[in-house]
Design a protein around this motif. Structure first.
Motif, PDB file in Angstrom:
ATOM      1  N   MET A  49       0.803  -1.596   0.075  1.00  7.38           N
ATOM      2  CA  MET A  49       0.009   0.360   0.497  1.00  7.38           C
ATOM      3  C   MET A  49       0.412   1.341  -0.467  1.00  7.38           C
ATOM      4  N   ARG A 247      -0.936  -6.831  -6.932  1.00  4.19           N
ATOM      5  CA  ARG A 247      -0.672  -5.890  -7.293  1.00  4.19           C
ATOM      6  C   ARG A 247      -2.368  -4.923  -7.291  1.00  4.19           C
ATOM      7  N   GLU A 248      -3.236  -5.724  -7.932  1.00  5.23           N
ATOM      8  CA  GLU A 248      -4.625  -5.687  -8.221  1.00  5.23           C
ATOM      9  C   GLU A 248      -5.371  -5.550  -7.367  1.00  5.23           C
ATOM     10  N   ASP A 250      -3.523  -4.928  -4.136  1.00  5.88           N
ATOM     11  CA  ASP A 250      -3.386  -3.341  -3.335  1.00  5.88           C
ATOM     12  C   ASP A 250      -3.589  -2.359  -4.299  1.00  5.88           C
ATOM     13  N   ALA A 251      -3.636  -2.321  -5.032  1.00  9.42           N
ATOM     14  CA  ALA A 251      -3.850  -0.800  -5.463  1.00  9.42           C
ATOM     15  C   ALA A 251      -5.537  -0.289  -5.159  1.00  9.42           C
ATOM     16  N   VAL A 254      -5.366   0.981  -2.150  1.00  9.13           N
ATOM     17  CA  VAL A 254      -5.113   2.108  -1.726  1.00  9.13           C
ATOM     18  C   VAL A 254      -5.726   3.147  -1.479  1.00  9.13           C
ATOM     19  N   ALA A 255      -6.512   2.606  -2.785  1.00  9.11           N
ATOM     20  CA  ALA A 255      -8.181   3.717  -3.718  1.00  9.11           C
ATOM     21  C   ALA A 255      -8.832   4.097  -2.201  1.00  9.11           C
ATOM     22  N   ARG A 258      -7.537   5.322   0.860  1.00  9.44           N
ATOM     23  CA  ARG A 258      -6.970   7.016   0.582  1.00  9.44           C
ATOM     24  C   ARG A 258      -7.706   8.544   0.726  1.00  9.44           C
TER      25      ARG A 258
END
Length: 265
Positions: A49, A247-248, A250-251, A254-255, A258
């Motif tokens: 993240m 990675r998907e 993780d993205a 993060v979104a 955030r």
């Protein structure tokens, strides 16, 4: 990008990823899977993240990572063979939940962590810990997320061979970790992102969809095409390069965090 910090918090090992240039930053706490990645360090590598203005502190589960007995998972596997629910799954979730408040206090003393609400994240059995922290504690949480999570412990027990011989105490234990049945409690606590691999175990996948539906506007379901249950390759104990499917995930995390960090001010 700052390097990870490792240590122990009230006896719980952790791998902490600090925010860039932030002091007194918010805190997101995670609990890893017992599938790969099955240690705090490996989970930090799979779901770092990066870019969030928050500490990401990955806690070690009982008998995993730095808490493995004689450096292997053999002792934990022996408990699983003894009684998958009452010697393994249930006590792991209970211990991780019960040790968390003291660990949180220790983290606040050791790291430049703000005093506000935290984020929580769990993968697989660690997802049951994150949900249990929401359901059983009053620790303020600004947002939560689970990935391929153990949402109904009966669904996890069903993954093991044979018919589990439930009796009164084991039925009570397994039902205490049924978070579909406790969706009303979770909905009052924090918004929840439910991440589910489309190729996860069918029972766990169905529970993820059911929980997101039960939570309604307090939840979002993020389906990851092609993702099976693990987030890393075996053996999953040491940090490893992030896989494309992770990675998907993780993205998406993060979104989600955030957005809710911004809403929390």
């Amino acid at each position: 990008m700052n390097p990870p910090t490792t240590g122990t918090a009230a006896g719980v090992p952790f791998t902490a990823l600090p925010p860039d240039g932030e002091t007194n930053a918010p805190l997101i706490v995670t609990w890893h899977m017992l599938d790969a990645p099955r240690s705090d360090a490996a989970f930090a590598a799979a779901l770092p993240m990066h870019g969030l203005p928050a500490w990401r502190v990955h806690l070690g589960m009982p008998m995993c990572g730095a808490r493995m007995v004689d450096g292997t998972m053999d002792a934990g596997l022996a408990l699983m063979r003894e009684d998958v629910l009452m010697s393994f799954l249930y006590p792991f979730v209970r211990q991780a939940t019960e040790e968390f408040p003291d660990a949180l206090d220790s983290l606040r003393e050791q790291l430049a962590v703000g005093e506000g609400p935290i984020g929580v994240l769990g993968g697989s059995l660690g997802g049951a810990v994150a949900l249990n922290v929401l359901a059983e504690t009053e620790i303020p949480v600004f947002a939560g997320a689970v990935v391929n999570a153990a949402i109904r412990m009966r669904s996890v027990v069903d993954l093991f061979p044979g018919d589990y011989p439930y009796v009164e105490n084991s039925a009570r234990a397994v039902d205490s970790l049924d978070f579909l049945a406790r969706a009303d409690v979770l909905a009052e606590r924090a918004p929840l992102l439910v991440v589910s691999g489309e190729l996860d175990h069918p029972g766990l996948r169905a529970d993820a969809v059911g929980l997101a539906d039960a939570l309604g506007e307090r939840s979002e379901l993020l389906s990851i095409p092609g993702l099976e249950h693990p987030l890393a390759d075996e053996p999953g104990i040491e940090p490893a390069p992030q896989l494309p499917r992770a990675r998907e995930v993780d993205a998406g995390l993060v979104a989600w965090f955030r957005r809710h960090l911004a809403e929390a001010g």
